[in-house]
Design a protein around this motif. Sequence first.
Motif, mmCIF file in Angstrom:
data_model
loop_
_atom_site.group_PDB
_atom_site.id
_atom_site.type_symbol
_atom_site.label_atom_id
_atom_site.label_comp_id
_atom_site.label_asym_id
_atom_site.label_seq_id
_atom_site.Cartn_x
_atom_site.Cartn_y
_atom_site.Cartn_z
ATOM 1 N N PHE A 186 0.892 -1.160 0.000
ATOM 2 C CA PHE A 186 0.000 0.000 0.000
ATOM 3 C C PHE A 186 0.933 1.213 0.000
ATOM 4 N N SER A 187 1.181 1.789 -1.156
ATOM 5 C CA SER A 187 2.269 2.757 -1.319
ATOM 6 C C SER A 187 1.746 4.182 -1.481
ATOM 7 N N TRP A 188 2.649 5.119 -1.226
ATOM 8 C CA TRP A 188 2.342 6.527 -1.485
ATOM 9 C C TRP A 188 3.531 7.166 -2.176
ATOM 10 N N ALA B 182 1.127 5.088 -7.568
ATOM 11 C CA ALA B 182 1.114 4.681 -6.165
ATOM 12 C C ALA B 182 -0.332 4.608 -5.678
ATOM 13 N N SER B 183 -0.541 3.819 -4.628
ATOM 14 C CA SER B 183 -1.902 3.680 -4.080
ATOM 15 C C SER B 183 -2.474 5.027 -3.669
ATOM 16 N N VAL B 184 -1.627 5.856 -3.100
ATOM 17 C CA VAL B 184 -2.018 7.213 -2.701
ATOM 18 C C VAL B 184 -1.023 8.179 -3.316
ATOM 19 N N GLU C 278 -2.613 17.693 -0.132
ATOM 20 C CA GLU C 278 -3.733 17.183 -0.924
ATOM 21 C C GLU C 278 -3.320 15.865 -1.560
ATOM 22 N N TYR C 279 -4.250 14.892 -1.555
ATOM 23 C CA TYR C 279 -3.909 13.559 -2.038
ATOM 24 C C TYR C 279 -5.078 12.949 -2.806
ATOM 25 N N ARG C 280 -4.727 11.943 -3.608
ATOM 26 C CA ARG C 280 -5.731 11.204 -4.380
ATOM 27 C C ARG C 280 -5.685 9.737 -3.966
ATOM 28 N N TYR C 281 -6.859 9.205 -3.621
ATOM 29 C CA TYR C 281 -6.965 7.805 -3.209
ATOM 30 C C TYR C 281 -8.262 7.231 -3.778
ATOM 31 N N LYS C 282 -8.128 6.146 -4.514
ATOM 32 C CA LYS C 282 -9.277 5.512 -5.163
ATOM 33 C C LYS C 282 -10.075 6.511 -5.998
ATOM 34 N N GLN C 283 -9.355 7.304 -6.763
ATOM 35 C CA GLN C 283 -9.938 8.279 -7.690
ATOM 36 C C GLN C 283 -10.627 9.453 -7.000
ATOM 37 N N ASN C 284 -10.492 9.532 -5.684
ATOM 38 C CA ASN C 284 -11.090 10.651 -4.949
ATOM 39 C C ASN C 284 -9.990 11.543 -4.384
ATOM 40 N N ASN C 285 -10.223 12.859 -4.453
ATOM 41 C CA ASN C 285 -9.273 13.822 -3.901
ATOM 42 C C ASN C 285 -9.704 14.230 -2.491
ATOM 43 N N ALA C 286 -8.730 14.430 -1.627
ATOM 44 C CA ALA C 286 -8.988 14.873 -0.255
ATOM 45 C C ALA C 286 -7.778 15.660 0.222
ATOM 46 N N ALA C 287 -7.888 16.246 1.383
ATOM 47 C CA ALA C 287 -6.797 17.073 1.907
ATOM 48 C C ALA C 287 -6.813 17.061 3.430
ATOM 49 N N PHE C 288 -5.677 17.379 3.995
ATOM 50 C CA PHE C 288 -5.581 17.573 5.438
ATOM 51 C C PHE C 288 -4.465 18.567 5.708
ATOM 52 N N ILE D 44 2.251 11.572 6.551
ATOM 53 C CA ILE D 44 1.701 10.782 5.444
ATOM 54 C C ILE D 44 1.712 9.292 5.788
ATOM 55 N N SER D 45 2.749 8.832 6.474
ATOM 56 C CA SER D 45 2.752 7.440 6.931
ATOM 57 C C SER D 45 1.544 7.166 7.817
ATOM 58 N N CYS D 46 1.217 8.124 8.667
ATOM 59 C CA CYS D 46 0.039 7.980 9.528
ATOM 60 C C CYS D 46 -1.242 7.999 8.705
ATOM 61 N N LEU D 47 -1.302 8.898 7.711
ATOM 62 C CA LEU D 47 -2.448 8.943 6.804
ATOM 63 C C LEU D 47 -2.694 7.567 6.187
ATOM 64 N N MET D 48 -1.628 6.919 5.740
ATOM 65 C CA MET D 48 -1.752 5.636 5.063
ATOM 66 C C MET D 48 -2.349 4.571 5.991
ATOM 67 N N VAL D 49 -1.937 4.588 7.243
ATOM 68 C CA VAL D 49 -2.482 3.621 8.199
ATOM 69 C C VAL D 49 -3.972 3.877 8.406
ATOM 70 N N LEU D 50 -4.349 5.153 8.530
ATOM 71 C CA LEU D 50 -5.763 5.484 8.717
ATOM 72 C C LEU D 50 -6.584 5.066 7.505
ATOM 73 N N LEU D 51 -6.045 5.269 6.315
ATOM 74 C CA LEU D 51 -6.748 4.835 5.104
ATOM 75 C C LEU D 51 -6.881 3.307 5.079
#
Length: 814
Positions: free
Chosen positions: A237-239, A246-248, A263-273, A287-294
């Motif tokens: 599960f890469s970024w 990459a996955s994200v 801002e990031y794209r995951y599964k064709q959806n854009n989001a931000a934090f 971002i490593s933490c973001l990936m775990v939450l996803l």
Amino acid sequence: MSIALKNIVLVVQATWSGESLDAVVETVSIDSRSLQNSSHTLFFALVGPNNDAHTYIKDLVHSGVKNFVVQYIPEGCAGKANFLVVQNTLTALQDFAAYYRSTFHFPVLGITGSNGKTIVKEWLNFLLSPDFNVIRSPKSYNSQVGVPLSVVAINEKHNLGIFEAGISTVQEMAQLQKVIQPTIGVLTNIGTSHDEGFVNLEQKIKQKLLLFEHVSVLIYQKNKVVDQCLDPAIQVFSWSFEDPKASVFIFKKQTDAQGTLIEYRYKQNNAAFKIPFQDNASIENAISCLMVLLHFNYDSTLISSRLALLFPVEMRLKLKDGINNCTLIDDSYSSDFQSLKIALDFLESQKKLENKTVILSDIFQSGLSNEVLYAKVAQLILSNNIHRVIGIGHTISEFKDRFQNCITFADTAAFIDNFETLEFANETILVKGARSFEFEQIVSLLEEKTHETVLEINLNAISHNLNFFKSKLQPKVKIMVMVKAFGYGNGGLEIANLLQHHKVDYLGVAFADEGIALKNGGIELPIMVLNPENSSFSAIIHHQLEPEIYCLKGLHAFLKIAKQKNLQHFPIHIKLDTGMHRLGFEKEAIPELIATLKGNPHVKVQSILSHLATSDDLVHRDFTISQINLFETLSSRIILELENHPIRHILNTSGISNYPDAQYNMVRLGIGLYGVSNDPLEQKYLENVGTLKSVISQIRTIAPGQSVGYGRKFMAQSTTNVATIPIGYADGISRGWGNGVGFVIIKNKKATIIGSICMDMLMVDVTAIDCREGDAVVIFGEKPTVSYLAKKLKTIPYEILTSISQRVKRVFYR
């Protein structure tokens, strides 16, 4: 933990010699100084380059430790304890931890990399704790010893593990993998740390990836070198900042004074934090933490809200103001070659002052001969353009000639004796030493003395309040004082000492560790533990604490241990549920309770108690009376059946005043001791105990239209003087007290809090106050009171007091 010694013999492949293989192990220790060592401790006698724990075994046997894993049985100890003899005690510790880990079946995150492991671990704990009972490595316990010690702390309540693993050479990670057994892998930044332990970068990456051999998924930053080393069978599960495959995909990051928007794209959806950091390392860690939450299927809104609250993780290396215009870098608790490199990099980044001095102790755990080690250290010092080296220790003194402009001392005491001759001024000073050298004494000498944020505790007021409630008691009624939760935030041991001086009858704490700390501090009063966990019963017995028993399961667990230890009439306290419905034996359980206790020689019912739900609110007087009546009925039945005469108690602080006829043999004084009452008339007779103070760090003037704090929640309508106070929500100040709701007192005037309260500071409007930087600030005390804050924040004074962080210094005075 409760494991029979005969099972451990098989796990660690030991030869046994001793008293009984039926002994049960409940804790693991490698520290001979630990006061938690007991007859149910399994002590691993580790052997290191500078220490052999076998030398302490004789004393441990004398103190009551019965079970040891050793490489040899010390002279004079055979037959006096259980010895599990192995070839290597470290390997045995790891094998035992691996076995223990295998008995649990919940998700475990294994984190490794060159940088960011501890920060990612601490942030993930913060982010996931609302939804999981997390067990994680304490501090930076990521070594061959630290990892197994972390893992054996798992208990049945945990449902998520987060462990970090660090290696410095080959053949280390395979062992850590067996111990951690991660189901989810997180690979943080791969940098140059520990490069000298590997042939090349590829070897280092391959060794680190051994941690993830059996994970269900590996989270990492997409990287060509890592990709080449990956086992194709591992699901990833890469970024990436660069690779849209990459996955994200992180397609934008924008930094401003408040932090960084990602801002990031995951599964064709854009989001931000947004995170409150600007540096690249923090961005990657977030971002490593973001990936775990996803991976855990958190939605983007919740992810954004939680990541916005990330905080700096306090590491051991700290920057401070020093004497004589010096800048002080405090890394006074470790001394190894790798951390020296990190500290020198940090020193180099501080370009405020040209001259640089390093105060360095002997270096341990390098894995190198002294000749090679100090040649490397000297070269490192030289390459960092250090102007002066002060070495402390016998070994570094032997290699003094390797360094330029170097003076050495045999020990810290010799340095202190010569301190005045060393002339520190206008320079940056790195203080780096092994813990055994006690370099905190050097830091204290070099650190500029400034005002601090403190909670001042008036011991006279505590004495006054105690005597006030004593005056309400009928003759011969005993008093138990609650000192749980660090003395309601005021300081447990110091207040307990005062109460012992006043000869109160009992102290009450919530958990065993609070009682152990008091006993270790010299408190001799009997101490009741209100919420003991079954796992703490042995420690409770060892430290002569008295447990509250509130259910049959807990009673049977305690009786089992009491029987094993052959205890006679050990005091316990029986909790009855009369309507609070929190803890306690209900009416239906009383017959079995009596049957279990009747004739049992191992325990003695010292007291019977219950807890009132609404003693402070006379609207519910009928309910409270019904609780008291039920307590009378149930407790009388127990006393009659057991033919015992225990203490009975049901009243708390409010109950003492509102229900004087129910004082029985003892009452429990809690919040009233600390000067807080729900009765406005009674409040007048109590004295304020705690005053939370700070100082003004800085004052600035802002123009109309300018903002203050995160989120720009305050916008100046006119020219405004803003004072920054070094106290925030990490110190226990509710964020709800900000944005114009609350105030502090400066020069006896109210200064409104403007903008959002930050983790470590808050800002106030001082336009109408004639004040200066360094002036005193009162957060609460006589004005505003804790009760006032609680009312405005729609909470209770208990929460305000117990929320004050222990990093806030307590100052006790009479």
